[in-house]
Design a protein around this motif. Sequence first.
Motif, PDB file in Angstrom:
ATOM      1  N   ARG A   3     -55.273   3.927  17.301  1.00 23.25           N
ATOM      2  CA  ARG A   3     -56.257   2.855  17.352  1.00 23.25           C
ATOM      3  C   ARG A   3     -56.881   2.608  15.981  1.00 23.25           C
ATOM      4  O   ARG A   3     -57.108   1.480  15.594  1.00 23.25           O
ATOM      5  CB  ARG A   3     -57.337   3.227  18.347  1.00 23.25           C
ATOM      6  CG  ARG A   3     -57.494   2.145  19.306  1.00 23.25           C
ATOM      7  CD  ARG A   3     -58.552   2.413  20.252  1.00 23.25           C
ATOM      8  NE  ARG A   3     -58.701   1.079  20.733  1.00 23.25           N
ATOM      9  CZ  ARG A   3     -59.143   0.689  21.841  1.00 23.25           C
ATOM     10  NH1 ARG A   3     -59.591   1.529  22.650  1.00 23.25           N
ATOM     11  NH2 ARG A   3     -59.196  -0.539  22.192  1.00 23.25           N
ATOM     12  N   TYR A  45     -55.027  -9.568  22.920  1.00 24.45           N
ATOM     13  CA  TYR A  45     -56.063  -8.892  23.706  1.00 24.45           C
ATOM     14  C   TYR A  45     -55.457  -8.334  24.997  1.00 24.45           C
ATOM     15  O   TYR A  45     -55.696  -7.185  25.359  1.00 24.45           O
ATOM     16  CB  TYR A  45     -57.189  -9.879  24.007  1.00 24.45           C
ATOM     17  CG  TYR A  45     -58.213  -9.372  24.989  1.00 24.45           C
ATOM     18  CD1 TYR A  45     -59.111  -8.377  24.638  1.00 24.45           C
ATOM     19  CD2 TYR A  45     -58.288  -9.905  26.272  1.00 24.45           C
ATOM     20  CE1 TYR A  45     -60.060  -7.923  25.536  1.00 24.45           C
ATOM     21  CE2 TYR A  45     -59.232  -9.463  27.176  1.00 24.45           C
ATOM     22  CZ  TYR A  45     -60.109  -8.471  26.807  1.00 24.45           C
ATOM     23  OH  TYR A  45     -61.048  -8.023  27.698  1.00 24.45           O
ATOM     24  N   ALA A  46     -54.662  -9.136  25.687  1.00 19.93           N
ATOM     25  CA  ALA A  46     -54.051  -8.695  26.937  1.00 19.93           C
ATOM     26  C   ALA A  46     -53.147  -7.492  26.700  1.00 19.93           C
ATOM     27  O   ALA A  46     -53.182  -6.518  27.462  1.00 19.93           O
ATOM     28  CB  ALA A  46     -53.257  -9.847  27.553  1.00 19.93           C
ATOM     29  N   ASP A  48     -53.356  -5.356  24.238  1.00 20.92           N
ATOM     30  CA  ASP A  48     -54.206  -4.230  23.851  1.00 20.92           C
ATOM     31  C   ASP A  48     -54.829  -3.585  25.086  1.00 20.92           C
ATOM     32  O   ASP A  48     -54.817  -2.369  25.230  1.00 20.92           O
ATOM     33  CB  ASP A  48     -55.293  -4.699  22.878  1.00 20.92           C
ATOM     34  CG  ASP A  48     -56.102  -3.543  22.332  1.00 20.92           C
ATOM     35  OD1 ASP A  48     -55.497  -2.572  21.830  1.00 20.92           O
ATOM     36  OD2 ASP A  48     -57.353  -3.595  22.417  1.00 20.92           O
ATOM     37  N   ILE A  49     -55.362  -4.408  25.988  1.00 24.11           N
ATOM     38  CA  ILE A  49     -55.947  -3.875  27.216  1.00 24.11           C
ATOM     39  C   ILE A  49     -54.876  -3.147  28.022  1.00 24.11           C
ATOM     40  O   ILE A  49     -55.110  -2.067  28.561  1.00 24.11           O
ATOM     41  CB  ILE A  49     -56.599  -5.000  28.053  1.00 24.11           C
ATOM     42  CG1 ILE A  49     -57.827  -5.564  27.336  1.00 24.11           C
ATOM     43  CG2 ILE A  49     -56.958  -4.516  29.451  1.00 24.11           C
ATOM     44  CD1 ILE A  49     -58.964  -4.592  27.148  1.00 24.11           C
ATOM     45  N   ALA A  53     -55.569   0.762  28.888  1.00 19.76           N
ATOM     46  CA  ALA A  53     -56.019   0.942  30.274  1.00 19.76           C
ATOM     47  C   ALA A  53     -54.807   1.222  31.170  1.00 19.76           C
ATOM     48  O   ALA A  53     -53.701   0.789  30.868  1.00 19.76           O
ATOM     49  CB  ALA A  53     -56.745  -0.310  30.748  1.00 19.76           C
ATOM     50  N   VAL A  62     -52.004  -7.530  33.200  1.00 17.08           N
ATOM     51  CA  VAL A  62     -51.936  -7.856  31.771  1.00 17.08           C
ATOM     52  C   VAL A  62     -51.739  -9.358  31.597  1.00 17.08           C
ATOM     53  O   VAL A  62     -52.382  -9.985  30.753  1.00 17.08           O
ATOM     54  CB  VAL A  62     -50.820  -7.052  31.073  1.00 17.08           C
ATOM     55  CG1 VAL A  62     -50.656  -7.491  29.630  1.00 17.08           C
ATOM     56  CG2 VAL A  62     -51.122  -5.562  31.152  1.00 17.08           C
ATOM     57  N   PHE A  65     -55.031 -11.146  32.021  1.00 19.66           N
ATOM     58  CA  PHE A  65     -55.878 -11.053  30.825  1.00 19.66           C
ATOM     59  C   PHE A  65     -55.405 -12.025  29.749  1.00 19.66           C
ATOM     60  O   PHE A  65     -56.203 -12.569  29.005  1.00 19.66           O
ATOM     61  CB  PHE A  65     -55.880  -9.624  30.261  1.00 19.66           C
ATOM     62  CG  PHE A  65     -56.891  -8.726  30.901  1.00 19.66           C
ATOM     63  CD1 PHE A  65     -58.243  -8.883  30.654  1.00 19.66           C
ATOM     64  CD2 PHE A  65     -56.485  -7.712  31.746  1.00 19.66           C
ATOM     65  CE1 PHE A  65     -59.178  -8.043  31.239  1.00 19.66           C
ATOM     66  CE2 PHE A  65     -57.412  -6.868  32.341  1.00 19.66           C
ATOM     67  CZ  PHE A  65     -58.768  -7.030  32.090  1.00 19.66           C
ATOM     68  N   ARG A  70     -61.579 -15.942  28.133  1.00 20.83           N
ATOM     69  CA  ARG A  70     -62.857 -15.222  28.241  1.00 20.83           C
ATOM     70  C   ARG A  70     -64.040 -16.119  27.888  1.00 20.83           C
ATOM     71  O   ARG A  70     -65.100 -16.021  28.477  1.00 20.83           O
ATOM     72  CB  ARG A  70     -62.880 -14.007  27.308  1.00 20.83           C
ATOM     73  CG  ARG A  70     -61.962 -12.905  27.707  1.00 20.83           C
ATOM     74  CD  ARG A  70     -62.186 -11.669  26.883  1.00 20.83           C
ATOM     75  NE  ARG A  70     -63.264 -10.879  27.515  1.00 20.83           N
ATOM     76  CZ  ARG A  70     -63.849  -9.844  26.955  1.00 20.83           C
ATOM     77  NH1 ARG A  70     -63.504  -9.472  25.755  1.00 20.83           N
ATOM     78  NH2 ARG A  70     -64.791  -9.191  27.584  1.00 20.83           N
ATOM     79  N   TYR A 102     -62.016 -11.644  21.929  1.00 19.24           N
ATOM     80  CA  TYR A 102     -60.734 -11.047  22.282  1.00 19.24           C
ATOM     81  C   TYR A 102     -60.533  -9.693  21.632  1.00 19.24           C
ATOM     82  O   TYR A 102     -59.551  -9.430  20.934  1.00 19.24           O
ATOM     83  CB  TYR A 102     -59.592 -12.024  21.990  1.00 19.24           C
ATOM     84  CG  TYR A 102     -59.661 -13.164  22.965  1.00 19.24           C
ATOM     85  CD1 TYR A 102     -59.257 -12.984  24.281  1.00 19.24           C
ATOM     86  CD2 TYR A 102     -60.197 -14.384  22.596  1.00 19.24           C
ATOM     87  CE1 TYR A 102     -59.370 -14.008  25.202  1.00 19.24           C
ATOM     88  CE2 TYR A 102     -60.316 -15.416  23.509  1.00 19.24           C
ATOM     89  CZ  TYR A 102     -59.893 -15.212  24.812  1.00 19.24           C
ATOM     90  OH  TYR A 102     -60.017 -16.221  25.726  1.00 19.24           O
ATOM     91  N   HIS A 103     -61.518  -8.840  21.879  1.00 17.53           N
ATOM     92  CA  HIS A 103     -61.497  -7.432  21.497  1.00 17.53           C
ATOM     93  C   HIS A 103     -62.064  -6.672  22.675  1.00 17.53           C
ATOM     94  O   HIS A 103     -62.685  -7.262  23.566  1.00 17.53           O
ATOM     95  CB  HIS A 103     -62.338  -7.184  20.230  1.00 17.53           C
ATOM     96  CG  HIS A 103     -61.813  -7.919  19.048  1.00 17.53           C
ATOM     97  ND1 HIS A 103     -60.765  -7.468  18.299  1.00 17.53           N
ATOM     98  CD2 HIS A 103     -62.193  -9.100  18.505  1.00 17.53           C
ATOM     99  CE1 HIS A 103     -60.516  -8.332  17.320  1.00 17.53           C
ATOM    100  NE2 HIS A 103     -61.365  -9.334  17.428  1.00 17.53           N
ATOM    101  N   ASP A 104     -61.895  -5.394  22.696  1.00 20.79           N
ATOM    102  CA  ASP A 104     -62.412  -4.576  23.785  1.00 20.79           C
ATOM    103  C   ASP A 104     -63.909  -4.363  23.546  1.00 20.79           C
ATOM    104  O   ASP A 104     -64.336  -3.303  23.098  1.00 20.79           O
ATOM    105  CB  ASP A 104     -61.638  -3.257  23.846  1.00 20.79           C
ATOM    106  CG  ASP A 104     -62.008  -2.438  25.066  1.00 20.79           C
ATOM    107  OD1 ASP A 104     -62.655  -2.979  25.975  1.00 20.79           O
ATOM    108  OD2 ASP A 104     -61.634  -1.256  25.109  1.00 20.79           O
TER     109      ASP A 104
END
Length: 111
Positions: A3, A45-46, A48-49, A53, A62, A65, A70, A102-104
Amino acid sequence: MQRLVLALHLSIFAKKKVRARGRMGCPEMRGGCGMDELKAARRWYAEDIGAVAPVRSDPRVVEAFGAVPREAFFGPGPWQLHSRLNLSATHATPDADPRHLYHDVLVTIDA
């Protein structure tokens, strides 16, 4: 560790885009980003999530997302983002560029 490397890579990439095309890579921030840039941010973003996760068992999560904007849920920017280290601390995004979302990150939706 991965990360941190990804964050450093994205930071370097973002700085190069800022120099090349203006703040956050958008030529005109008042008009927002182009749809292709926003779709790319949403897709990143999708992914990454999906990577951090436990949603790999159902790829539709995914995809959702990546498909749902958002920014439609947060009202106009700039937005208040919460620090991951101290959830009671917030900071404002520098502008209304939806790619900040579009970040966690946690976003204040009602202040």
